[in-house]
Design a protein around this motif. Structure first.
Motif, PDB file in Angstrom:
ATOM      1  N   GLN A  68       0.841  -1.203   0.000  1.00 39.70           N
ATOM      2  CA  GLN A  68       0.000   0.000   0.000  1.00 39.70           C
ATOM      3  C   GLN A  68       0.872   1.247   0.000  1.00 39.70           C
ATOM      4  OE1 GLN A  68      -0.144  -2.332   2.400  1.00 39.70           O
ATOM      5  NE2 GLN A  68      -2.145  -3.323   2.291  1.00 39.70           N
ATOM      6  N   ASN A  69       0.233   2.387  -0.220  1.00 39.26           N
ATOM      7  CA  ASN A  69       0.945   3.661  -0.162  1.00 39.26           C
ATOM      8  C   ASN A  69       1.476   3.911   1.254  1.00 39.26           C
ATOM      9  OD1 ASN A  69       0.398   4.167  -2.835  1.00 39.26           O
ATOM     10  ND2 ASN A  69      -1.461   5.320  -2.382  1.00 39.26           N
ATOM     11  N   PHE A  70       2.494   4.724   1.321  1.00 42.55           N
ATOM     12  CA  PHE A  70       3.028   5.114   2.626  1.00 42.55           C
ATOM     13  C   PHE A  70       2.003   5.979   3.366  1.00 42.55           C
ATOM     14  CE2 PHE A  70       6.864   3.656   0.736  1.00 42.55           C
ATOM     15  CZ  PHE A  70       7.739   3.376   1.772  1.00 42.55           C
ATOM     16  N   THR A  71       1.890   5.748   4.650  1.00 41.57           N
ATOM     17  CA  THR A  71       1.000   6.566   5.460  1.00 41.57           C
ATOM     18  C   THR A  71       1.722   7.830   5.908  1.00 41.57           C
ATOM     19  OG1 THR A  71       1.701   5.581   7.541  1.00 41.57           O
ATOM     20  CG2 THR A  71      -0.067   4.450   6.343  1.00 41.57           C
ATOM     21  N   GLU A 284       0.814  16.034  14.611  1.00 40.52           N
ATOM     22  CA  GLU A 284       0.199  14.732  14.773  1.00 40.52           C
ATOM     23  C   GLU A 284      -1.296  14.812  14.515  1.00 40.52           C
ATOM     24  OE1 GLU A 284      -0.089  11.778  18.422  1.00 40.52           O
ATOM     25  OE2 GLU A 284       1.616  11.607  17.098  1.00 40.52           O
ATOM     26  N   ALA A 285      -1.886  15.895  14.970  1.00 37.85           N
ATOM     27  CA  ALA A 285      -3.317  16.035  14.752  1.00 37.85           C
ATOM     28  C   ALA A 285      -3.632  16.013  13.263  1.00 37.85           C
ATOM     29  CB  ALA A 285      -3.805  17.350  15.369  1.00 37.85           C
ATOM     30  N   SER A 286      -2.814  16.739  12.514  1.00 39.66           N
ATOM     31  CA  SER A 286      -3.074  16.770  11.087  1.00 39.66           C
ATOM     32  C   SER A 286      -2.690  15.466  10.431  1.00 39.66           C
ATOM     33  CB  SER A 286      -2.313  17.921  10.445  1.00 39.66           C
ATOM     34  OG  SER A 286      -0.937  17.787  10.691  1.00 39.66           O
ATOM     35  N   SER A 287      -1.723  14.757  11.022  1.00 43.34           N
ATOM     36  CA  SER A 287      -1.314  13.500  10.431  1.00 43.34           C
ATOM     37  C   SER A 287      -2.434  12.482  10.439  1.00 43.34           C
ATOM     38  CB  SER A 287      -0.111  12.928  11.187  1.00 43.34           C
ATOM     39  OG  SER A 287       0.999  13.753  11.008  1.00 43.34           O
ATOM     40  N   SER A 288      -3.345  12.645  11.361  1.00 43.35           N
ATOM     41  CA  SER A 288      -4.410  11.675  11.444  1.00 43.35           C
ATOM     42  C   SER A 288      -5.416  11.840  10.319  1.00 43.35           C
ATOM     43  CB  SER A 288      -5.124  11.803  12.786  1.00 43.35           C
ATOM     44  OG  SER A 288      -5.721  13.071  12.862  1.00 43.35           O
ATOM     45  N   SER A 289      -5.312  12.955   9.624  1.00 44.27           N
ATOM     46  CA  SER A 289      -6.233  13.162   8.516  1.00 44.27           C
ATOM     47  C   SER A 289      -5.953  12.170   7.407  1.00 44.27           C
ATOM     48  CB  SER A 289      -6.078  14.585   7.993  1.00 44.27           C
ATOM     49  OG  SER A 289      -6.591  14.689   6.703  1.00 44.27           O
ATOM     50  N   ALA A 290      -7.021  11.566   6.902  1.00 46.20           N
ATOM     51  CA  ALA A 290      -6.831  10.624   5.806  1.00 46.20           C
ATOM     52  C   ALA A 290      -6.556  11.348   4.503  1.00 46.20           C
ATOM     53  CB  ALA A 290      -8.074   9.751   5.657  1.00 46.20           C
ATOM     54  N   GLU A 291      -6.911  12.629   4.445  1.00 48.54           N
ATOM     55  CA  GLU A 291      -6.776  13.377   3.205  1.00 48.54           C
ATOM     56  C   GLU A 291      -5.370  13.911   3.015  1.00 48.54           C
ATOM     57  OE1 GLU A 291     -10.809  13.075   2.339  1.00 48.54           O
ATOM     58  OE2 GLU A 291      -9.778  14.716   1.391  1.00 48.54           O
ATOM     59  N   ASN A 292      -4.793  14.436   4.113  1.00 48.18           N
ATOM     60  CA  ASN A 292      -3.535  15.134   3.994  1.00 48.18           C
ATOM     61  C   ASN A 292      -2.400  14.302   4.527  1.00 48.18           C
ATOM     62  OD1 ASN A 292      -4.887  17.364   3.016  1.00 48.18           O
ATOM     63  ND2 ASN A 292      -5.187  18.179   5.073  1.00 48.18           N
ATOM     64  N   THR A 293      -1.287  14.332   3.810  1.00 49.53           N
ATOM     65  CA  THR A 293      -0.102  13.708   4.343  1.00 49.53           C
ATOM     66  C   THR A 293       0.549  14.669   5.311  1.00 49.53           C
ATOM     67  OG1 THR A 293       1.332  14.594   2.662  1.00 49.53           O
ATOM     68  CG2 THR A 293       0.223  12.524   2.159  1.00 49.53           C
ATOM     69  N   PHE A 294       1.514  14.144   5.999  1.00 49.89           N
ATOM     70  CA  PHE A 294       2.238  14.937   6.979  1.00 49.89           C
ATOM     71  C   PHE A 294       2.788  16.215   6.365  1.00 49.89           C
ATOM     72  CE2 PHE A 294       6.636  15.483   8.717  1.00 49.89           C
ATOM     73  CZ  PHE A 294       6.264  16.083   9.902  1.00 49.89           C
ATOM     74  N   ILE A 295       3.467  16.067   5.237  1.00 50.07           N
ATOM     75  CA  ILE A 295       4.117  17.228   4.621  1.00 50.07           C
ATOM     76  C   ILE A 295       3.078  18.158   4.015  1.00 50.07           C
ATOM     77  CG2 ILE A 295       5.715  17.921   2.841  1.00 50.07           C
ATOM     78  CD1 ILE A 295       7.416  16.407   4.426  1.00 50.07           C
TER      79      ILE A 295
END
Length: 320
Positions: A68-71, A284-295
């Motif tokens: 799968q794609n990288f999380t 981390e909060a934003s990382s939990s979004s399925a839409e947006n990657t960390f960067i």
DNA sequence: AAAACCCACAACCGCGATCGG
DNA sequence: GCCGATCGCGGTTGTGGGTTT
């Protein structure tokens, strides 16, 4: 030393693997295991060299691999580990279950490197380009840089954590490498406790603790190699400086051994604090979004998370 | 529609380390 | 201890599919 003839020189097949070839490799592995790749082509009936067979198995056919794609979490970890240890893809991949060094390397080269550049961060040094330019201007006045963790000798690397069969999990080797005797040669019970905590956490698959240990190791190198004076009196001063940074008090006349303990506590606490910060902040909060990657999240929040904050997130003591 | 370009990733190369006779 | 065989790693290249012009 005689080199192995390349697949090319042996006039063997080199293009993409077919499903039929993959099936032969799988059949070979199920029958003979993965201990001897030299005989694999012959036994499997393939016109490939053994090395090619091994790579195909290692990078693609292994049943434990993720395709799968990288999380965003994996993305974050790759960046943090790359900042800490450089392009040691095999080590980084060990912290990402189901990913190979090739996966991580490709992902870095094709995605993450460009994203960091777009953010104005040099993907090699993890410094903002503006700082690199500023440093370049001051190049004559910079202190000599200390050794990067990424340049650890191959002897260390290989003996300590490049032999997965010696360890029950992938992180264990690094834990062994970072035993108090090596990482913190003169530590007492206080630091042992801290280290034990770290070991426990690593054993429980908390990959960021690997980073904490690596950073602690680097900090130790930096303090030992670049900033720590050798005389006890000077050591006291350094200890006071470090501990004051941490908001702690130190007494005059502290022994070298005590200083080392305090210093290690400081290092450990600092990394703990860093990781608490990272764990609780917007990243981390934003990382939990399925839409947006960390960067991507960082890019979208440029006005909120300025470059300086991102560098703090990376917590890159190597380049201080 | 087709050529040019871009991108992701599979695969290879070369080197150093390690193994084993 | 020597030396050939093999393994593991990081860097690089090749390939195929998608997108743009």
């Amino acid at each position: 030393m005689v080199r192995i003839p390349s697949c090319d020189k042996l006039n063997l097949k080199r293009d993409l693997w077919t499903a039929e070839e993959d099936a032969k490799i799988l059949a070979y592995v199920s029958k003979h295991g993965t201990s001897n790749w030299t005989s694999a082509p012959k036994k499997a009936g393939l016109r490939r060299c053994g090395k090619s067979c091994r790579l195909r198995w290692t990078n693609y056919l292994r049943p434990d691999l993720k395709h799968q794609n990288f999380t965003s979490q994996e993305e974050e970890l790759i960046i943090r580990l790359h900042a800490a240890i450089g392009s040691r893809w095999a080590i980084i991949a060990q912290q990402l279950p189901g990913r190979t060094d090739n996966d991580v390397k490709n992902y870095w080269n094709t995605k993450l490197r460009r994203k960091l550049s777009e953010m104005g961060i040099d993907p090699v040094t993890h410094k903002p380009f503006s700082q690199i330019l500023a440093d370049y201007g001051n190049i004559g006045g910079l202190p000599r840089s200390t050794k990067r963790i990424g340049s650890l000798s191959r002897e260390l690397k290989t003996s300590a954590y490049m032999k997965p069969e010696h360890h029950s999990n992938s992180a264990q080797g690094l834990v062994d490498l970072l035993t108090p005797s090596m990482l913190l040669p003169e530590t007492g019970p206080v630091m042992d406790q801290s280290m034990n905590a770290n070991v426990h956490q690593v054993n429980n698959n908390h990959p960021l603790n690997l980073l904490a240990q690596l950073q602690a190791m680097q900090r130790d190198f930096l303090l030992e190699d670049a900033f720590l004076p050798s005389e006890p009196q000077e050591l006291e001063n350094v200890g006071e400086f470090s501990l004051n940074q941490n908001g702690c008090q130190t007494e005059n006349g502290i022994s070298k051994e005590e200083l080392n303990k305090e210093r290690c506590d400081y290092q450990y606490n600092r990394f703990e604090a860093t990781h608490c910060l990272v764990g609780n902040n917007d990243i981390e909060a934003s990382s939990s979004s399925a839409e947006n990657t960390f960067i991507e999240t960082l890019l979208h929040q440029e006005d909120k998370i300025i470059l300086f904050d991102f560098l703090n997130l990376l917590e890159e003591p190597l380049y201080q």
